[in-house]
Scaffold this motif. Structure first.
Motif, PDB file in Angstrom:
ATOM      1  N   ARG A 135       0.816  -1.218   0.000  1.00 56.14           N
ATOM      2  CA  ARG A 135       0.000   0.000   0.000  1.00 56.14           C
ATOM      3  C   ARG A 135       0.850   1.269   0.000  1.00 56.14           C
ATOM      4  O   ARG A 135       0.540   2.229  -0.710  1.00 56.14           O
TER       5      ARG A 135
ATOM      6  N   ARG B 177       1.983   1.958  -3.450  1.00 61.23           N
ATOM      7  CA  ARG B 177       0.895   2.442  -4.316  1.00 61.23           C
ATOM      8  C   ARG B 177       0.567   3.907  -4.060  1.00 61.23           C
ATOM      9  O   ARG B 177       0.252   4.665  -4.983  1.00 61.23           O
TER      10      ARG B 177
ATOM     11  N   THR C 242      -3.927  -3.886   2.225  1.00 60.80           N
ATOM     12  CA  THR C 242      -4.800  -3.778   1.060  1.00 60.80           C
ATOM     13  C   THR C 242      -5.369  -5.158   0.768  1.00 60.80           C
ATOM     14  O   THR C 242      -4.743  -6.170   1.072  1.00 60.80           O
ATOM     15  N   GLU C 243      -6.548  -5.186   0.185  1.00 59.12           N
ATOM     16  CA  GLU C 243      -7.099  -6.478  -0.239  1.00 59.12           C
ATOM     17  C   GLU C 243      -6.189  -7.089  -1.300  1.00 59.12           C
ATOM     18  O   GLU C 243      -5.752  -6.419  -2.226  1.00 59.12           O
TER      19      GLU C 243
END
Length: 681
Positions: free
Chosen positions: A40, A43, A366-367
């Motif tokens: 994450r 990102r 995060t998924e």
């Protein structure tokens, strides 16, 4: 203010720093290991640089090169990794990059616990009696200090390597463990020993200092709820301190910071004896703390922003008189661990993720992300504010109930039980409380029957074709006369359960645990949720699939279910731990030390090896007395959960007596074992 800042960290703290940088319009640069390429923080940053060397987040030279290559004028180290590394702070200065932290001299003075205690003692701050290397022989110092005593790495922090010793007989093994951990975590095996204050409270003071001579404190945080020297719930302010004690401890913390020429955000930690106002300096953390959000919520200040402004040379925009504490804030740390299995570290892919409404969540999840065993097991922090302590505790429990992480077993249900414990509600806290009450509040390994019924109904409903071509394709158990039951064998972490289902769960079915009463149930999908009604009572579960395995979550708890139709083998459990003389790994991790050899005679309970997972050491013991027939691993080898580590050929039992069996895994309370933790204390 800087144009670009590189964040030399990962996980939730990197994401949290990015949030403030974005608010200030400052460009963010992330660094990452190969394992974190899709993390994450990578990102969300404006740019990212791969650290592909063997040192990963500890690679100071690669991080400085990344700062230069991306035009970063400053490096924020977060906490853990290089945050309290004086050599790294000096290298930043040599390369013309601002280190967002205190001067290297302050890091050295307080990073060395021995020197730190001497410094604050000279400033008039009370310290705990003890002894330290190299001047003291620790065995002699222990005799002088008395037992119980606490062994600590001099260069340590975050509880890493700390070992509680209750007798002289325990001391040699404790020194061996602490020295090994200190070497791995800090590159320095120097140890100290100090008197262990029974049932103390752990209270810390947040300080801020600028380069213009202003030093203030922002009140205290109560950090007494700990397990294995790691904080799990923190709050601000402390329910113990009155205004006079708060003022005195705050003043002592300010003097400690002044004594080392401190600049930036730091924390001075104290232990307080019982319910008295007697306090002793413990250590100073020369960085931002994991628990800083509770201070932010009661002061209204952004500590990361203040760190940035101070590092950029700005004066603090307020003095001590302007600091106000309003209301109460509480934080809970969510860990990848299984309380029902002795808090062993867990891992896996995050299949579904849901944050609660009305709470602050600092998270790196995060998924689809994978939680591995390379780093600290802390996944996220859930933080709430309330006008008073009682309302804050209620809001935190509700927020945890609204948190769902499927695919990775966590401690959320345990945290909710802890918050409801009368001692916690009453504010009667000490650092040993969690260990004492854990046996009564650890969630049961057995999965609730209603959740098992819900899973069986979901499995049965999955068999119904979307557009059946004829009635015989519908698995509703129809027959002439009364409808028949279909049997599902549902495997969970607690074992295997037979569940009988008759009818169609979407329109109404009968369901029962084997031998139990008939219940009437229905299921329907609602987005990512499964809505289950049993005998008129409805419960909503978060839901996710991992192959055939179904994960369901409710009120902070989560369970995995695997279906087995009639005719499957009877013995479905994975058998983690030991079965007979077979020793299995209790968690994914790395074999740190092998203590036995093939052909060696071992006693039941004798240590065979040490497995490290998420910076925690776990001693794996012989399940039976006998001979080591096989060693399947070597030191340094990575292992999966339930991997065979060794085979012990049981010694022949006396006639009529079976060899004893017990769990092969005995978790050592040696604390975290390496310096990669991005979430220390």
């Amino acid at each position: 203010m800087f144009d670009t800042v590189l964040i030399a960290n990962r996980g939730e703290i990197a994401v949290r720093i990015i949030r403030t940088l974005r608010k200030l319009g400052v460009r963010s640069v992330a660094v990452h290991s190969p394992a974190d390429a899709d993390a994450r923080h990578v990102r969300e940053a404006d740019a990212a640089v791969l650290l592909d060397g063997p040192l990963g987040y500890l690679d100071a030279e690669r991080i400085l090169r990344a700062a230069k290559d991306t035009g970063a004028g400053a490096v924020h180290p977060g906490y853990g990794f290089l945050a309290e590394n004086a050599a790294f702070a000096r290298r930043c200065a040599e390369e013309g990059v601002v280190f967002i932290g205190p001067p290297a001299g302050a890091i050295e003075a307080m990073g060395d616990k021995i020197r730190g205690k001497e410094t604050v003692a000279a400033a008039g701050v009370p310290v705990v009696p003890g002894g330290a290397e190299p001047g003291d022989d620790l065995i002699e110092a222990a005799a002088r200090v008395g037992f119980p005593a606490l062994v600590k790495p001099s260069a340590g922090g975050g509880g890493k390597g700390m070992v509680l010793v209750r007798s002289a007989e325990e001391l040699p093994a404790a020194l061996e463990s602490a020295r090994r951990t200190a070497t791995a975590a800090f590159g320095d095996d120097t140890l100290l020993i100090e008197r262990f204050v029974e049932n103390p409270r752990h209270i810390e003071i947040q300080v801020l200092a600028d380069a213009h001579g202003t030093v203030v404190h922002l009140g205290e945080r109560e950090c007494s709820l700990q397990r294995r020297h790691q904080k799990i719930v923190e709050e601000a302010p402390s329910p113990l301190l009155d205004e006079a004690t708060r003022t005195a401890m705050g003043a002592a913390a300010v003097e400690a910071a002044r004594a080392v020429g401190y600049v930036g955000a730091g924390t001075v930690e104290f232990i307080v004896q019982g319910s008295t106002s007697d306090y002793y300096f413990m250590e100073m953390n020369t960085r931002l703390q994991v628990e800083h959000p509770v201070t932010e919520l009661v002061t209204g200040l952004d500590l990361v922003e203040l760190q940035l402004r101070v590092a950029a040379g700005e004066p603090l925009p307020f003095g001590q008189a302007e600091v106000r504490l309003t209301g109460h804030a509480v934080e809970a740390r969510v860990y990848a661990e299984d309380p029902a299995r002795g808090f062993l570290p867990t891992g896996g892919r995050v299949l579904a993720l849901r944050d609660p409404a009305g709470a602050r969540v600092d998270s790196g999840l995060t998924e689809g992300g994978v939680v591995g065993s390379d780093y600290d097991p802390m996944l996220s922090k859930v933080i709430v504010w309330g006008p008073d302590r009682a309302s804050a505790l209620r809001r935190l429990s509700a927020a945890l109930a609204g948190t769902s992480i499927l695919g990775v077993t966590t401690n959320i249900a345990f945290l909710r039980r802890l918050l409801a414990h009368p001692a916690v509600v009453g504010g009667d806290l000490d650092t040993g409380l969690v260990e004492r009450v854990s046996p009564e509040i650890v969630p049961e390994a057995a999965v609730p029957g209603e959740a098992v019924l819900a899973a069986a109904l979901a499995f049965h409903q999955d068999l119904v074709p979307e557009r059946p071509r004829d009635p015989w394709e519908v698995p509703d158990g129809w027959r002439v006369g009364e409808a028949a039951f279909s049997t599902w064998r549902v495997e969970t972490s607690g074992g295997v359960t037979d569940v009988e289902v008759s009818g169609l769960p979407a329109s109404g079915a009968r369901v029962r645990l084997a031998g139990g009463p008939i219940r009437h149930g229905r299921v329907r999908a609602d987005g990512g949720d499964l809505v289950v009604t049993l005998d008129g009572a409805t419960r909503r579960y978060t839901r996710a699939r991992d192959g055939e395995t179904l994960w369901l979550g409710s009120e902070g708890a989560a369970w995995a279910f695997t279906p087995h139709r009639p005719g499957d083998p009877e013995d479905l459990s994975s058998g983690a731990g030991a079965g007979g003389g077979v020793v299995r790994s209790p968690m994914p991790g790395t074999v740190l030390v092998v203590k036995a050899a093939v052909g060696e005679q071992v006693a039941e309970g004798q240590p065979l090896m040490i497995v490290e997972a998420m910076k925690m050491e776990h001693t794996v013991a012989a399940p039976v007395a006998g001979t080591v027939a096989e060693l399947a691993v070597r030191a340094g080898q990575a292992v999966e959960m339930d991997a065979v580590l060794a085979v012990v050929e049981p010694q022949e039992a006396p006639q009529g007596q079976a060899p004893g069996e017990e769990d092969a895994v005995r978790a050592a309370d040696a604390g975290p074992a390496a310096g990669l933790a991005g979430a220390a204390s």
